[in-house]
Scaffold this motif. Structure first.
Motif, PDB file in Angstrom:
ATOM      1  N   MET A 135      41.367 181.039-100.747  1.00 23.90           N
ATOM      2  CA  MET A 135      40.507 180.516 -99.483  1.00 23.90           C
ATOM      3  C   MET A 135      38.901 180.522 -99.676  1.00 23.90           C
ATOM      4  O   MET A 135      38.354 181.596-100.277  1.00 23.90           O
ATOM      5  N   GLU A 136      38.454 179.619 -99.231  1.00 29.96           N
ATOM      6  CA  GLU A 136      36.918 179.475 -99.231  1.00 29.96           C
ATOM      7  C   GLU A 136      36.566 178.668 -98.119  1.00 29.96           C
ATOM      8  O   GLU A 136      37.125 177.748 -97.691  1.00 29.96           O
ATOM      9  N   PRO A 137      35.167 178.569 -97.664  1.00 32.66           N
ATOM     10  CA  PRO A 137      34.884 177.838 -96.441  1.00 32.66           C
ATOM     11  C   PRO A 137      34.847 176.350 -97.125  1.00 32.66           C
ATOM     12  O   PRO A 137      34.299 176.178 -98.268  1.00 32.66           O
ATOM     13  N   VAL A 138      35.139 175.488 -96.231  1.00 34.10           N
ATOM     14  CA  VAL A 138      35.036 173.980 -96.885  1.00 34.10           C
ATOM     15  C   VAL A 138      34.905 173.130 -95.463  1.00 34.10           C
ATOM     16  O   VAL A 138      35.177 173.232 -94.415  1.00 34.10           O
ATOM     17  N   THR A 139      33.847 171.967 -95.761  1.00 34.68           N
ATOM     18  CA  THR A 139      33.762 170.938 -94.864  1.00 34.68           C
ATOM     19  C   THR A 139      34.334 169.792 -95.281  1.00 34.68           C
ATOM     20  O   THR A 139      34.505 169.317 -96.509  1.00 34.68           O
ATOM     21  N   PHE A 140      34.887 168.771 -94.423  1.00 31.71           N
ATOM     22  CA  PHE A 140      35.534 167.497 -94.828  1.00 31.71           C
ATOM     23  C   PHE A 140      34.734 166.370 -94.501  1.00 31.71           C
ATOM     24  O   PHE A 140      34.047 166.500 -93.199  1.00 31.71           O
ATOM     25  N   PRO A 141      34.914 165.175 -95.230  1.00 27.30           N
ATOM     26  CA  PRO A 141      34.197 164.114 -94.713  1.00 27.30           C
ATOM     27  C   PRO A 141      35.218 163.416 -93.637  1.00 27.30           C
ATOM     28  O   PRO A 141      36.285 163.717 -93.452  1.00 27.30           O
ATOM     29  N   GLU A 142      34.680 162.381 -93.036  1.00 30.38           N
ATOM     30  CA  GLU A 142      35.039 161.836 -91.911  1.00 30.38           C
ATOM     31  C   GLU A 142      36.450 160.909 -92.526  1.00 30.38           C
ATOM     32  O   GLU A 142      36.177 160.856 -93.666  1.00 30.38           O
ATOM     33  N   LYS A 143      37.244 160.628 -91.890  1.00 31.20           N
ATOM     34  CA  LYS A 143      38.397 159.852 -92.452  1.00 31.20           C
ATOM     35  C   LYS A 143      38.123 158.616 -92.750  1.00 31.20           C
ATOM     36  O   LYS A 143      37.339 157.752 -91.936  1.00 31.20           O
ATOM     37  N   LYS A 144      38.748 158.012 -94.066  1.00 32.66           N
ATOM     38  CA  LYS A 144      38.152 156.652 -94.526  1.00 32.66           C
ATOM     39  C   LYS A 144      39.305 155.767 -93.834  1.00 32.66           C
ATOM     40  O   LYS A 144      40.420 155.952 -93.754  1.00 32.66           O
ATOM     41  N   GLU A 145      38.641 154.717 -92.946  1.00 34.69           N
ATOM     42  CA  GLU A 145      39.333 153.674 -92.421  1.00 34.69           C
ATOM     43  C   GLU A 145      39.413 152.099 -93.041  1.00 34.69           C
ATOM     44  O   GLU A 145      40.424 151.591 -92.867  1.00 34.69           O
ATOM     45  N   SER A 146      38.373 152.138 -94.006  1.00 34.65           N
ATOM     46  CA  SER A 146      38.242 150.757 -94.302  1.00 34.65           C
ATOM     47  C   SER A 146      38.278 150.718 -95.830  1.00 34.65           C
ATOM     48  O   SER A 146      37.673 151.377 -96.647  1.00 34.65           O
TER      49      SER A 146
END
Lengths: 178, 352
Positions: free
Chosen positions: B176-187
Motif C-alpha cells: 500500500m502507498e498513497p495514490v491519487t486518481f485522475p478523473e474518469k475518462k468519458e469521451s
C-alpha cells in the motif's frame, strides 16, 4: 527522518491491521508511507509480518530488513528479528505472548502484556492496538491526535461501533508504564 | 487532490475504471486476485462487466471478443496464468485489437512460488505468444505509477490498435502507498474498425488474424511493424537519477529499481559516483537514455529479480560499448539495498 517499522506475530493477531493504522497515521501527517504485508500460506495461523515505512522523503525499498522499530507479538518473531534492529532502535514486546527478553543493550526494549490487558479490559483481539499505544508512548513518531484520527479512518464505517473500543485499547497502551 | 492509501492491485483496478475500462475477464491467482475482487464490487456500481471466466484461456479470448466491439477491455493474471493466455494474446495482436493485460509477476518456472519476481521479462518483451509481434510493456515502480501507466496503456493501445501490458510484481501488487486518481475518462475516439451493431448502414467490419496468402500476411505484419517504429520513436520512457556525472550506472525496473535507488543513495553518501536508469517502458526500450549515459559512464550494473533478462537489452542498447555486469535474486527473493550497494562498491574498486 525515516521510520522503518516491522510488526510481527501470528496470523490472526491483527498485525496487518496495526500496520495499516501506522501507515494511515503517516498519511495524515502528509508523510511518505508504504505498507507491505508478508503474504501467502503463512497467513493461516503461522507467522505473519508487515513492513511499514514512514518518511519525509520518497521511500526506496518498502521491505524493512533493518527496522528502527520492531513490534513482536510472539516468541518466534522475537528470535527471528531482534538481531536485525538498528542500534538505538526500539523493540516493543507483547510480554503475555513472548517468552524471554531482548539480550541487546544497544536498543531500547519495552514490555507490555498487551494480550492480557486486552482480556482484562474486555477488549478481545485488541492487543494489537494496545501495543500500538505503547509504541506511540515510547517513540512518539506521530502525534496522539493523528493516531486517533487514523484509527477512526481505518475502522470501516459499517463497524463504527468498534472505533470506540479501538480508541480505548489505544489509551490503555499509551497509559501503560513499565 | 485526496491521497488514498491503497494496495497496488486495487489501485490498478480503480485506474482501469477511470481509464474507461468497461469489461474485465479474469481468473484468480496469487498475488493479483485483489484486482478481480475490487472490480467485481466496483463494476456493479460503475456499469461495467466483471466476469470470472472458467480459465485464463477463456478470459483472454473474452477480452478478444469484447475488444472486437470497440470497448476498453482488460484481463489480469500472474506468471503461470499469463503463459496460458499467450495464444489469445497472439490472436489479439494478429487481429490488431487494443486491450490491457496485467501481469503481477511471481516466481517461476512452472507453478514456481507466489513471492515477487521479474522472471517474465523475456516473455513480456520478446515472445508473448507465437508470431512476429510486440506488446507495449509498462513497468511501474510505485502504486502511483501503476495508476499512471494503466491510463497511458489504454490510450496507446487504442491509438496503435495493439495489446499493452503492465508488468508489475507481487511486491507492487501487495503493497500500500498513497495514490491519487485522475478523473474518469468519458469521451473516446471513434473506432471505425469495430465489429459492432450498425443496423446495416455500412459495410460490416471483420476482425480476423487468418491470412492464407503469404504476401497478404507479410504486408499485414509489415504494416504493424511500421507502427512499432513510430511507437519506438515517440513513447520510450525512462527515469534518469543522478546519471549525469555517474561512473557506475545501476539499472533496474519495477520494484527492484526502488531497492537499486536506495543502494545508489548509499553509494553517493560514500562518495561513489553512482546513478540509476529506470526504464518505465520495457518495450519500447529506452535505448537513447542508455546511449547517452554510456558516453560518460564506465560501467553498467543491471539488477533484476531474475537470473538476468533485461541485461540483454541493456547490452544491445549500448552496443556493448561499456562493461555490463549483473546482480540478481530470483525465486521470490527480494534483493536488499545493501546487497546491491556491495556490488556497486566491488565494481567501483575494480574500475579505479
Amino acid at each position: 527522518m525515516t521510520h522503518d517499522i516491522l510488526l510481527a506475530g501470528f496470523g490472526g493477531q491483527g498485525i496487518l491491521f496495526a500496520g495499516k493504522i501506522l501507515a494511515y497515521s503517516g498519511l495524515m501527517d502528509d508523510k511518505e508511507v508504504s505498507w507491505l504485508p508478508s503474504y501467502g500460506p503463512e497467513m493461516r495461523g503461522g507467522t505473519c509480518n508487515c513492513s511499514v515505512c514512514i518518511s519525509d522523503d520518497p521511500i526506496g525499498s518498502p521491505l524493512v530488513v533493518e527496522p528502527s522499530i520492531l513490534v513482536v507479538m510472539n516468541t518466534p518473531s522475537l528470535e527471528k528479528f531482534k538481531g536485525s534492529v538498528k542500534s538505538d532502535g526500539f523493540i516493543i514486546v507483547d510480554s503475555s505472548m513472548v517468552d524471554g527478553t531482548v539480550d541487546r543493550t544497544d536498543v531500547k526494549s519495552f514490555y507490555i502484556p498487551a494480550t492480557q490487558l486486552a482480556q482484562d479490559n474486555d477488549l478481545a483481539g485488541g492487543a494489537n492496538i494496545i501495543i500500538l499505544g505503547k509504541l506511540f508512548r515510547e517513540t512518539g513518531i506521530v502525534s496522539a491526535e493523528t493516531f486517533k484520527k487514523a484509527v477512526e479512518k481505518v475502522v470501516p464505517a459499517k463497524k463504527a461501533a468498534l472505533a470506540a473500543n479501538n480508541l480505548k485499547a489505544l489509551q490503555i497502551g499509551i497509559n501503560y508504564e513499565g | 487532490m485526496e491521497r488514498n492509501l491503497m494496495k497496488g492491485n486495487e489501485a490498478l483496478a480503480e485506474a482501469a475504471i477511470r481509464a474507461g475500462c468497461k469489461c474485465f475477464f479474469g481468473y484468480p491467482i496469487t498475488p493479483q486476485t485483489e484486482i478481480s475482487a475490487y472490480l467485481s464490487k466496483r463494476f456493479q456500481k460503475e456499469g461495467g462487466i466483471f466476469l470470472q471466466a472458467e480459465s485464463e484461456i477463456a478470459a483472454i479470448n473474452m477480452v478478444l471478443g469484447a475488444a472486437s466491439t470497440g470497448v476498453r477491455a482488460m484481463t489480469s493474471s500472474s506468471s503461470p496464468g499469463i503463459s496460458l493466455k499467450s495464444e489469445g494474446i497472439s490472436y489479439i495482436a494478429g487481429s490488431d485489437l487494443p486491450c490491457v493485460i496485467i501481469n503481477v509477476q511471481r516466481g517461476g518456472p512452472g507453478l514456481g512460488g507466489i513471492q515477487p519476481s521479474q522472471a517474465d521479462y523475456w516473455q513480456a518483451t520478446k515472445a508473448l505468444g507465437h508470431g512476429d509481434f510486440q506488446l507495449l510493456v509498462y513497468a511501474p515502480c510505485s502504486v502511483q505509477e501503476m495508476v499512471d501507466t494503466v491510463t497511458k496503456a489504454f490510450d496507446l493501445a487504442d491509438e496503435y490498435r495493439m495489446p499493452a501490458m503492465i508488468l508489475a510484481d507481487g511486491l507492487l501488487g501487495q503493497m500500500m502507498e498513497p495514490v491519487t486518481f485522475p478523473e474518469k475518462k468519458e469521451s473516446f475516439k471513434d473506432k471505425p474498425w469495430a465489429a459492432n451493431g450498425h443496423g446495416g448502414k455500412r459495410e460490416h467490419n471483420i476482425i480476423n488474424s487468418l491470412y492464407l496468402q503469404p504476401d497478404v500476411l507479410e504486408n499485414s505484419v509489415k504494416a504493424r511493424f511500421e507502427r512499432y517504429e513510430d511507437i519506438k520513436a515517440k513513447y520510450a520512457e525512462a527515469e534518469m537519477y543522478l546519471t549525469d556525472d555517474a561512473d557506475i550506472i545501476v539499472t533496474a525496473y519495477g520494484a527492484t529499481a526502488r531497492v537499486a535507488k536506495s543502494a545508489v543513495n548509499m553509494a553517493r553518501e560514500q562518495g561513489i559516483k553512482a546513478g540509476l536508469i529506470r526504464p518505465i517502458t520495457l518495450w519500447p526500450f529506452p535505448v537513447k537514455e542508455y546511449q547517452k549515459a554510456a558516453e560518460t559512464a564506465k560501467l553498467f550494473l543491471c539488477t533484476e529479480m531474475s537470473m538476468g533478462q533485461m541485461i540483454d537489452d541493456v547490452k544491445l542498447a549500448i552496443n556493448c560499448s561499456k562493461p555490463v555486469e549483473f546482480y540478481g535474486r530470483t525465486g521470490g527473493v527480494i534483493p536488499k539495498p545493501s546487497e546491491i550497494f556491495e556490488e556497486i562498491k566491488k565494481y567501483n574498486g575494480g574500475a579505479k
